[in-house]
Design an enzyme around this catalytic site. Structure first.
Site, PDB file in Angstrom:
ATOM      1  N   ASP A  81       0.850  -1.285   0.080  1.00 42.41           N
ATOM      2  CA  ASP A  81      -0.019   0.061   0.094  1.00 42.41           C
ATOM      3  C   ASP A  81       0.942   1.281   0.066  1.00 42.41           C
ATOM      4  O   ASP A  81       0.462   2.191  -0.674  1.00 42.41           O
ATOM      5  CB  ASP A  81      -1.005   0.137   1.160  1.00 42.41           C
ATOM      6  CG  ASP A  81      -2.179  -0.985   0.935  1.00 42.41           C
ATOM      7  OD1 ASP A  81      -2.072  -1.910   0.063  1.00 42.41           O
ATOM      8  OD2 ASP A  81      -3.176  -0.602   1.765  1.00 42.41           O
ATOM      9  N   CYS A 122       1.191  -8.292   5.245  1.00 45.62           N
ATOM     10  CA  CYS A 122       0.705  -6.731   5.207  1.00 45.62           C
ATOM     11  C   CYS A 122      -0.536  -6.437   5.059  1.00 45.62           C
ATOM     12  O   CYS A 122      -1.549  -7.476   4.895  1.00 45.62           O
ATOM     13  CB  CYS A 122       1.503  -6.170   4.132  1.00 45.62           C
ATOM     14  SG  CYS A 122       3.332  -5.964   4.529  1.00 45.62           S
ATOM     15  N   CYS A 195       5.389  -2.380   8.226  1.00 52.08           N
ATOM     16  CA  CYS A 195       5.750  -1.043   8.912  1.00 52.08           C
ATOM     17  C   CYS A 195       5.451  -1.049  10.230  1.00 52.08           C
ATOM     18  O   CYS A 195       4.441  -1.338  10.978  1.00 52.08           O
ATOM     19  CB  CYS A 195       5.036   0.052   7.907  1.00 52.08           C
ATOM     20  SG  CYS A 195       5.519   0.138   6.461  1.00 52.08           S
ATOM     21  N   SER A 517      -4.768   5.251   5.550  1.00 51.34           N
ATOM     22  CA  SER A 517      -4.046   4.402   6.016  1.00 51.34           C
ATOM     23  C   SER A 517      -3.869   4.109   7.620  1.00 51.34           C
ATOM     24  O   SER A 517      -4.236   5.006   8.325  1.00 51.34           O
ATOM     25  CB  SER A 517      -2.590   4.859   5.558  1.00 51.34           C
ATOM     26  OG  SER A 517      -1.565   4.210   6.176  1.00 51.34           O
TER      27      SER A 517
END
Length: 617
Positions: A81, A122, A195, A517
């Site tokens: 993403d 993810c 992340c 996000s």
């Protein structure tokens, strides 16, 4: 007892051809009575959260075979993403979730596999695999690739921890030199893994723990740490045990729907609220519940959000705290332990690794166990060296974070806030609801009245923000970015990031039928339902209209009279076939995206597919 599914292709004279093909894959006579277990990997060199997964499918496979099963690995796609962000690539992100779910279903049903190990990590991969698991309802264990280590950099004379979002913010902040931006960019994502903040990927991997479908530590052990290898090996052993329990003992608590019950979904949502998870998790939990035939809705999320407190703040809500810090404080098991002590979860639910969540907490919650194994496990620390190799370091913290008053994880008696980290808002602008990550909202703007600044796309909003069109006190409205209207429900990370970089993060709100996000913070309200593309009121907002956002009362109101709105609706309908479509926006859509738009539903339903929309009457 239910027969092993795989016997459809491995038993009987008429399956000689199928057995011949199985033999060509390496199976032998003695294998044809064993369970065939699919290992659904998601390795790709496009995504740092998946770049280290190449050999891990075979690591799991070896454990499956040692435990008495036959392992067969296949791959799904994985979209990054962050790389797809801010351009047309983001149109494909949410649709990829459905494609992943379908691909797992196709492979498992086409080959009559008996069970699955899902190797995910993810943003859309874990949800897609979770949807498939609930849809198929055969034994499953989830094991993710693990979080990335947080970056470390010295800027303006200070050492700071950072992540991907920091790089995006400083890139749009003129107070940073090109050299400083480059230094942050190079340090932001130092290792393989998802992340490092409580973004969508890590949120979802934490939620699989709460659902009972993954092992303790799945959401928080770093991708680089040697301790994570044990999770992969154990997943291989556990899935064989689940197979035996279902196919040989007819134990329904070995199945996804027997584990991830309605109560388990409430546990997962309570965890999400307590840890201030990504708003995307709402979308994905709704979709997974739908696939499992579980009645779980925005109303349930609203109810939970009103009494579950915020017990943890992690980046982006608290920029110096990352998943490695959550792990040191005890990870998901510690947060669930605090919720259980407060009577806020149902600990009687089964898991893949323990008869009940309560028994799992007794063993793994460092706030209640003296187990040296558990305490040592949660001391797993970052190695501090850039790497793309899994299990490549074995650093340990000297001590755990057991501070439940001021630490990374708080007790119910000492929360960051009595209200949880997520809230559902309702009102005329969102009759079916919308979502805000309250953990990332400044207290000064929990109630906000502003005038609308309307944009018909994310691109237009970015140009408007960077071009100075947006002023303090305004509500940025980005519409026609919902599941249908986009299509694909793009993430609005760039608009929120640029508001922050322009000093407007606590002076403006953003409202959209798109999504955000997991890295988003600020007064960012997404998932507005109904969306503009299906005739929602957000399509009728005009620049200058007053909008009231009141998080304490869970309200969102377009303060325009019914008569004016009725006239605007008539004008919209007068556009005929162009009604409920954006003005002055040209977006070339492939057949794949048009097909997605034709079948998807709005965010309040989890953007799940509804084929009745295209079926003949």
């Amino acid at each position: 007892m239910p027969p092993y599914r795989s016997r459809t292709t491995t038993h009987g004279r008429n399956m000689a051809g199928a057995r011949g093909l199985w033999r060509a894959t390496g199976m032998k006579d003695e294998d044809f009575g064993k369970p065939i277990i699919a290992v659904a990997n998601s390795f790709t060199q496009f995504v740092p959260g998946h770049v280290h997964l190449k050999d891990l499918g075979q690591l799991v496979a070896r454990e499956i075979e040692a435990a008495g099963g036959v392992a067969k690995e296949f791959n799904t796609i994985a979209v990054d993403d962050g790389i797809a962000m801010g351009h047309g690539g983001m149109l494909y992100s949410l649709p990829s979730r459905d494609l992943i779910a379908d691909s797992v279903e196709y492979m498992v049903n086409a080959h009559c596999a008996d069970a699955i190990v899902c190797i995910s990590n993810c943003d859309k991969i874990t949800p897609g695999m979770l949807m498939a698991a609930m849809r198929l309802n055969i034994p499953v264990v989830f094991v993710s690739g693990g979080p990335m280590e947080a970056g470390k950099v010295t800027v303006k004379g200070k050492i700071r921890a950072l992540d991907l979002v920091d790089a995006m913010v400083v890139a749009a902040d003129d107070s940073y030199s090109d050299e400083e931006v480059e230094a942050i960019e190079k340090a932001a994502c130092p290792t393989c893994g998802s992340c490092s903040g409580m973004f969508t990927a890590n949120s979802m991997n934490c939620l699989t723990e709460a659902l009972g479908l993954s092992l303790p530590g799945n959401g928080s052990v770093l991708a680089t740490h040697a301790d994570r290898e044990a999770l992969f090996k154990e997943a291989g052993r556990v899935v064989v045990d689940l197979c035996q329990r279902w196919y040989e003992q007819e134990d329904a608590t070995a199945l996804p729907r027997g584990i991830a019950t309605r109560a388990a979904f409430e546990n997962a949502m309570s965890l999400d609220i307590a840890m201030g998870g990504s708003t995307n998790t709402v979308l994905h939990l709704l979709a997974a519940a739908h696939e499992g035939g579980i009645d779980f809705s925005m109303a349930d999320i609203d109810r939970l959000s009103r009494h579950v407190p915020c017990l943890s703040k992690v980046a982006p809500a608290k920029s110096d705290v990352h998943m490695e810090d959550v792990h040191r404080a005890g990870g998901v098991m510690a947060i669930l332990g605090e919720l259980e002590r407060g009577g806020l979860i149902d600990a009687s639910q089964p898991t893949v690794h323990a008869p009940t969540m309560g028994e799992a907490l007794a063993r793994w919650d460092i706030g209640r166990t003296n187990s040296q194994i558990a305490h040592e496990f949660f001391k797993a620390a970052p190695g501090g060296k850039p790497t793309q190799v899994a299990f490549s370091q074995a650093a340990r913290w000297e001590e755990l974070d057991l501070d439940r008053e001021n630490g990374v994880i708080r007790s119910v008696e000492h929360p960051f806030s009595k209200d949880g980290g997520l809230a559902v808002l309702f009102g005329n602008l969102a009759p079916e609801g919308c979502i805000v990550k309250t953990a990332g909202v400044d207290e000064s703007i929990l109630t906000f009245r502003g005038t609308a600044r309307v944009f018909e796309s994310q691109d237009a909003a970015v140009s408007g923000i960077l071009g100075g069109q947006v002023k303090a006190g305004e509500v940025v409205v980005i519409r026609y970015e919902g599941p249908k209207g986009g299509p694909g429900m793009q993430e609005m990370l760039y608009p929120t990031t640029y508001l922050k970089s322009k000093g407007l993060g606590a002076a403006c709100a953003l409202v959209t039928d798109g999504r955000f996000s997991g890295g988003t913070s600020g007064l960012s309200i997404g998932h507005v339902s109904p969306e503009a593309g299906e005739g929602g009121l957000i399509a009728l907002v005009e620049t200058g209209d007053p909008i009231l956002i009141d998080i304490p009362t869970r309200g969102i109101t377009l303060e325009v009279s019914d008569a004016v709105l009725a006239a605007r609706r008539e004008a919209q309908l007068a556009r005929g076939k162009d009604a409920w479509t954006p003005l002055n926006r040209k977006r070339d859509l492939t057949p794949a995206l048009r097909a997605y738009a034709a079948m998807t539903t709005n965010a309040a339903r989890g953007a799940v597919r509804d084929v009745s929309q295209i079926e003949r009457g």
